[in-house]
Design an enzyme around this catalytic site. Structure first.
Site, PDB file in Angstrom:
ATOM      1  CD1 TRP A 283       5.348   4.441   8.475  1.00 15.27           C
ATOM      2  CD2 TRP A 283       6.867   4.541   6.825  1.00 15.27           C
ATOM      3  NE1 TRP A 283       5.986   3.217   8.396  1.00 15.27           N
ATOM      4  CE2 TRP A 283       6.914   3.259   7.388  1.00 15.27           C
ATOM      5  CE3 TRP A 283       7.725   4.840   5.760  1.00 15.27           C
ATOM      6  CZ2 TRP A 283       7.796   2.273   6.935  1.00 15.27           C
ATOM      7  CZ3 TRP A 283       8.600   3.861   5.301  1.00 15.27           C
ATOM      8  CH2 TRP A 283       8.635   2.598   5.892  1.00 15.27           C
ATOM      9  CD1 TRP A 311      11.731   1.260 -16.104  1.00 15.61           C
ATOM     10  CD2 TRP A 311      10.696  -0.371 -14.981  1.00 15.61           C
ATOM     11  NE1 TRP A 311      12.151   1.316 -14.785  1.00 15.61           N
ATOM     12  CE2 TRP A 311      11.535   0.331 -14.077  1.00 15.61           C
ATOM     13  CE3 TRP A 311       9.943  -1.442 -14.480  1.00 15.61           C
ATOM     14  CZ2 TRP A 311      11.645  -0.006 -12.728  1.00 15.61           C
ATOM     15  CZ3 TRP A 311      10.048  -1.766 -13.145  1.00 15.61           C
ATOM     16  CH2 TRP A 311      10.886  -1.070 -12.282  1.00 15.61           C
ATOM     17  CG  ASN A 346      -0.859   2.110   3.118  1.00 19.51           C
ATOM     18  OD1 ASN A 346      -0.122   2.735   2.359  1.00 19.51           O
ATOM     19  ND2 ASN A 346      -0.400   1.179   3.934  1.00 19.51           N
ATOM     20  CD1 TRP A 364      10.427   3.053 -10.760  1.00 21.18           C
ATOM     21  CD2 TRP A 364       9.577   4.949  -9.944  1.00 21.18           C
ATOM     22  NE1 TRP A 364      11.435   3.984 -10.732  1.00 21.18           N
ATOM     23  CE2 TRP A 364      10.944   5.155 -10.235  1.00 21.18           C
ATOM     24  CE3 TRP A 364       8.840   6.009  -9.422  1.00 21.18           C
ATOM     25  CZ2 TRP A 364      11.585   6.385 -10.011  1.00 21.18           C
ATOM     26  CZ3 TRP A 364       9.471   7.229  -9.210  1.00 21.18           C
ATOM     27  CH2 TRP A 364      10.830   7.403  -9.503  1.00 21.18           C
ATOM     28  CD1 TRP A 387       3.527   5.747  -6.652  1.00 22.78           C
ATOM     29  CD2 TRP A 387       3.812   3.902  -7.883  1.00 22.78           C
ATOM     30  NE1 TRP A 387       2.305   5.396  -7.172  1.00 22.78           N
ATOM     31  CE2 TRP A 387       2.451   4.268  -7.932  1.00 22.78           C
ATOM     32  CE3 TRP A 387       4.222   2.764  -8.583  1.00 22.78           C
ATOM     33  CZ2 TRP A 387       1.500   3.540  -8.655  1.00 22.78           C
ATOM     34  CZ3 TRP A 387       3.283   2.030  -9.305  1.00 22.78           C
ATOM     35  CH2 TRP A 387       1.947   2.421  -9.335  1.00 22.78           C
TER      36      TRP A 387
HETATM   37  P1  FAD Z   1      -3.882   6.297   7.999  1.00 21.77           P
HETATM   38  O1  FAD Z   1      -3.547   4.864   7.951  1.00 21.77           O
HETATM   39  O2  FAD Z   1      -4.990   6.700   8.881  1.00 21.77           O
HETATM   40  O3  FAD Z   1      -2.546   7.061   8.409  1.00 21.77           O
HETATM   41  C1  FAD Z   1      -2.566   8.381   8.963  1.00 21.77           C
HETATM   42  C2  FAD Z   1      -1.681   9.290   8.157  1.00 21.77           C
HETATM   43  O4  FAD Z   1      -0.333   8.832   8.201  1.00 21.77           O
HETATM   44  C3  FAD Z   1      -2.006   9.374   6.682  1.00 21.77           C
HETATM   45  O5  FAD Z   1      -3.052  10.278   6.437  1.00 21.77           O
HETATM   46  C4  FAD Z   1      -0.688   9.818   6.080  1.00 21.77           C
HETATM   47  O6  FAD Z   1      -0.508  11.200   6.222  1.00 21.77           O
HETATM   48  C5  FAD Z   1       0.320   9.103   6.966  1.00 21.77           C
HETATM   49  N1  FAD Z   1       0.710   7.843   6.332  1.00 21.77           N
HETATM   50  C6  FAD Z   1       0.139   6.640   6.468  1.00 21.77           C
HETATM   51  N2  FAD Z   1       0.812   5.712   5.773  1.00 21.77           N
HETATM   52  C7  FAD Z   1       1.826   6.351   5.172  1.00 21.77           C
HETATM   53  C8  FAD Z   1       2.876   5.952   4.301  1.00 21.77           C
HETATM   54  N3  FAD Z   1       3.034   4.675   3.923  1.00 21.77           N
HETATM   55  N4  FAD Z   1       3.723   6.884   3.848  1.00 21.77           N
HETATM   56  C9  FAD Z   1       3.603   8.180   4.217  1.00 21.77           C
HETATM   57  N5  FAD Z   1       2.649   8.612   5.044  1.00 21.77           N
HETATM   58  C10 FAD Z   1       1.764   7.718   5.511  1.00 21.77           C
HETATM   59  N6  FAD Z   1       0.071   9.127   1.128  1.00 21.77           N
HETATM   60  C11 FAD Z   1      -0.258  10.403   0.871  1.00 21.77           C
HETATM   61  O7  FAD Z   1      -0.632  11.134   1.796  1.00 21.77           O
HETATM   62  N7  FAD Z   1      -0.190  10.886  -0.399  1.00 21.77           N
HETATM   63  C12 FAD Z   1       0.206  10.136  -1.457  1.00 21.77           C
HETATM   64  O8  FAD Z   1       0.276  10.636  -2.584  1.00 21.77           O
HETATM   65  C13 FAD Z   1       0.522   8.779  -1.206  1.00 21.77           C
HETATM   66  N8  FAD Z   1       0.853   7.946  -2.217  1.00 21.77           N
HETATM   67  C14 FAD Z   1       1.174   6.632  -1.949  1.00 21.77           C
HETATM   68  C15 FAD Z   1       1.538   5.789  -3.006  1.00 21.77           C
HETATM   69  C16 FAD Z   1       1.870   4.468  -2.774  1.00 21.77           C
HETATM   70  C17 FAD Z   1       2.291   3.579  -3.931  1.00 21.77           C
HETATM   71  C18 FAD Z   1       1.818   3.958  -1.463  1.00 21.77           C
HETATM   72  C19 FAD Z   1       2.165   2.519  -1.184  1.00 21.77           C
HETATM   73  C20 FAD Z   1       1.442   4.785  -0.404  1.00 21.77           C
HETATM   74  C21 FAD Z   1       1.122   6.122  -0.633  1.00 21.77           C
HETATM   75  N9  FAD Z   1       0.731   6.982   0.418  1.00 21.77           N
HETATM   76  C22 FAD Z   1       0.440   8.291   0.146  1.00 21.77           C
HETATM   77  C23 FAD Z   1       0.726   6.525   1.818  1.00 21.77           C
HETATM   78  C24 FAD Z   1      -0.625   5.982   2.337  1.00 21.77           C
HETATM   79  O9  FAD Z   1      -1.141   5.057   1.441  1.00 21.77           O
HETATM   80  C25 FAD Z   1      -1.653   7.069   2.614  1.00 21.77           C
HETATM   81  O10 FAD Z   1      -1.093   8.091   3.394  1.00 21.77           O
HETATM   82  C26 FAD Z   1      -2.865   6.513   3.364  1.00 21.77           C
HETATM   83  O11 FAD Z   1      -3.476   5.491   2.625  1.00 21.77           O
HETATM   84  C27 FAD Z   1      -3.860   7.617   3.640  1.00 21.77           C
HETATM   85  O12 FAD Z   1      -4.998   7.117   4.260  1.00 21.77           O
HETATM   86  P2  FAD Z   1      -5.320   7.448   5.765  1.00 21.77           P
HETATM   87  O13 FAD Z   1      -5.282   8.910   5.991  1.00 21.77           O
HETATM   88  O14 FAD Z   1      -6.594   6.757   6.101  1.00 21.77           O
HETATM   89  O15 FAD Z   1      -4.107   6.775   6.509  1.00 21.77           O
END
Ligand code: FAD
Length: 480
Positions: A283, A311, A346, A364, A387
């Site tokens: 992702w 908005w 997340n 947003w 977003w």
């Molecule tokens: P894990 O669930 O352990 O996932 C492992 C890694 O996969 C993450 O560290 C991240 O690099 C990647 N990943 C996981 N989910 C996503 C996703 N939906 N999109 C892209 N990559 C993902 N992630 C960011 O790294 N930076 C941000 O600024 C960011 N902003 C977000 C804003 C919104 C509104 C939403 C819905 C999601 C956003 N995410 C962002 C994606 C995701 O929420 C985070 O990557 C995740 O919560 C990080 O926690 P983790 O390392 O424990 O994730």
């Protein structure tokens, strides 16, 4: 040493010494031509305009990697000013620079800067070597059969999975010691600028740097990944990897993450949790590709039909969302989480983004920018992607008529209210029955559970059922 030819490694959001493509190839360059290596970190003047929690975390990480690099005889040289000026100054001070190696940015400001600097350095007679390092697959690597770009994740992921994965780029640290060079005496101004930035860092961070990152990854893969599929949506379970701040600063390489996950797979066999975890890493690549293809998506809706949405501009409501005072406990606890620790789970990012855009009908972009300032893992591509997904304006977005219900989300993903209570002490005595909607308590119950609505905890600021209808009508009005 000062007279020998020099190879520059330009560090930026790749703050590690292991599995680092630019460093790996710079070392090869040094070996081949018998050049010395210097590490450079550029401090842009814009950093003096805003300094947020993300900068605090980031510069502490820079400090950590600079210390590690010093041990391997490649001290960081800090250069400052507008990028071109800073490099001009560098070339004046070290006229024997022959090549610059860096891991490129494919999106946003970094993309423009890198294109410009590539050209400028070449004009100055310096060889430039740029690498795709921040992602497993760069934006252009995952192509549709017709050569175009994907806009939906599932087929993208199918293709992503089918491609050979790049190996880890092991940097030989003994050799680094041999080729590293110290020109620090020329860069005192830059060091001072860096020290000034460090002085602005006021928070205590316990798990900074490459060692902590690897430890966290290994811990997750050996203890948590098996249950990841079932538990990752429950914030109280702390079931996700929490490696995002490390990936953001480049303390961890996504290749290392991928290969470590594959090693665990060999040990444990196929596991759904592992597969889902790897798909999350994909992702990250997917959103990088989307930002690459839609370079204006930080400011504009990707889906052009929603560009005219009117908005809600109510600043007071926006403040309530920011401060976690919406009257919806799951939203409020989540906003307290981001405000307190610079990170949010997340599931909660989805819930609060949906809430701002569909329950408050707010732009947003406001939420995206707020997250930009509050998150230590801020990644423009993922944040904009997340977003625009929640606002139903992106390429692969939730359809506008499927609006998250914050109360149902709370009941499903924090059934005992454990997460809520960890961030909202005012609700600590409220029983499970009311934890998702405390305003349903009678006055006597409010007394009994020590939580007076309107005093200790706010009334709901909106009626979800009403706002859901309004949101759908607002989007319908913009359908072509
Ligand atoms: P894990 O669930 O352990 O996932 C492992 C890694 O996969 C993450 O560290 C991240 O690099 C990647 N990943 C996981 N989910 C996503 C996703 N939906 N999109 C892209 N990559 C993902 N992630 C960011 O790294 N930076 C941000 O600024 C960011 N902003 C977000 C804003 C919104 C509104 C939403 C819905 C999601 C956003 N995410 C962002 C994606 C995701 O929420 C985070 O990557 C995740 O919560 C990080 O926690 P983790 O390392 O424990 O994730």
């Amino acid at each position: 040493m000062a007279e020998s030819d020099v190879v520059v490694v330009w560090f930026r959001q790749d703050l590690r010494l292991q599995d680092h493509k630019a460093l790996y190839y710079a070392l090869k360059d040094a070996e081949q031509y018998n050049r010395s290596i210097i590490a450079v970190f550029h401090i842009h003047p814009a950093l003096n305009e805003s300094f947020t929690v993300r900068h605090d975390y980031f510069f502490r990480t820079v400090e950590d990697v600079a210390q590690q690099a010093q041990e391997y005889n490649i001290p960081f040289h800090f250069i400052e000013g507008e990028t071109e000026d800073a490099f001009r100054d560098l070339l004046e001070k070290v006229p024997t620079v022959k090549s610059v190696h860096f891991n490129l940015d494919e999106v946003g400001f970094g993309r423009k800067r890198d294109e410009h600097m590539n050209h400028w350095l070449e004009t100055e007679g310096v060889q430039v070597h740029r690498y795709i390092d921040a992602h497993i697959h760069g934006a252009e690597e995952v192509e549709k059969p017709d050569g175009g770009f994907y806009s939906v994740f599932t087929p993208y992921y199918r293709k992503w999975s089918s491609l050979n994965k790049p190996a880890v780029f092991n940097v030989d640290k003994q050799k680094l010691q041999q080729y590293g060079a110290d020109f620090s005496k020329h860069f005192e101004g830059g060091s001072e600028a860096f020290q000034n930035l460090l002085q602005k860092c006021s928070r205590e961070w316990n798990h900074i740097g490459e060692k902590s990152a690897i430890q966290r990854l290994v811990y997750f893969l050996h203890n948590k990944v098996k249950a990841y599929e079932e538990e990752r949506d429950f914030p109280a379970k702390r079931a996700t990897s929490m490696i995002s701040p490390y990936l953001k600063c480049g303390v961890l390489s996504p290749r290392t993450v991928y290969h470590q996950a594959m090693e665990v797979q060999q040990e444990y066999g196929e596991a759904k949790g592992l597969e889902t975890f790897v798909s999350e890493i994909a992702w990250r690549d997917f959103y990088n590709m989307i930002y690459y293809v839609h370079p204006n998506c930080k400011d504009e809706e990707i889906s052009s039909k929603y560009k005219q949405i009117d908005w809600n501009q109510d600043q007071e409501l926006f403040e309530k969302w920011k401060n976690g005072e919406t009257g919806f406990p799951i939203v409020d606890a989540a906003m307290k989480q981001i405000n307190e620790i610079g990170w949010m789970h997340n599931r909660l990012r989805m819930v609060v983004a949906s809430f701002l855009t569909k329950d408050y009908l707010m732009d947003w972009r406001k939420g995206e920018r707020y997250f930009q300032n509050q998150l230590i893992d801020y990644n423009p591509a993922s944040n904009i992607g997340g977003w625009q997904w929640a606002a139903s304006t992106g390429t692969d977005a939730v359809p506008y008529f499927r609006v998250f219900n914050p109360i149902r989300q709370s009941e499903r993903f924090d059934p005992e209210g454990e997460f809520i209570k960890s961030y909202l002490p005012a609700l600590k005595n409220v029983p499970k029955k009311y934890i998702h909607e405390p305003s349903k308590m009678t006055e006597a119950e409010q007394e009994k559970y020590d939580c007076i609505i309107g005093k200790d905890y706010p009334e709901p600021t909106v009626d979800h059922k009403v706002m859901r209808k309004k949101a759908i009508a607002m989007f319908e009005g913009n359908e072509e």
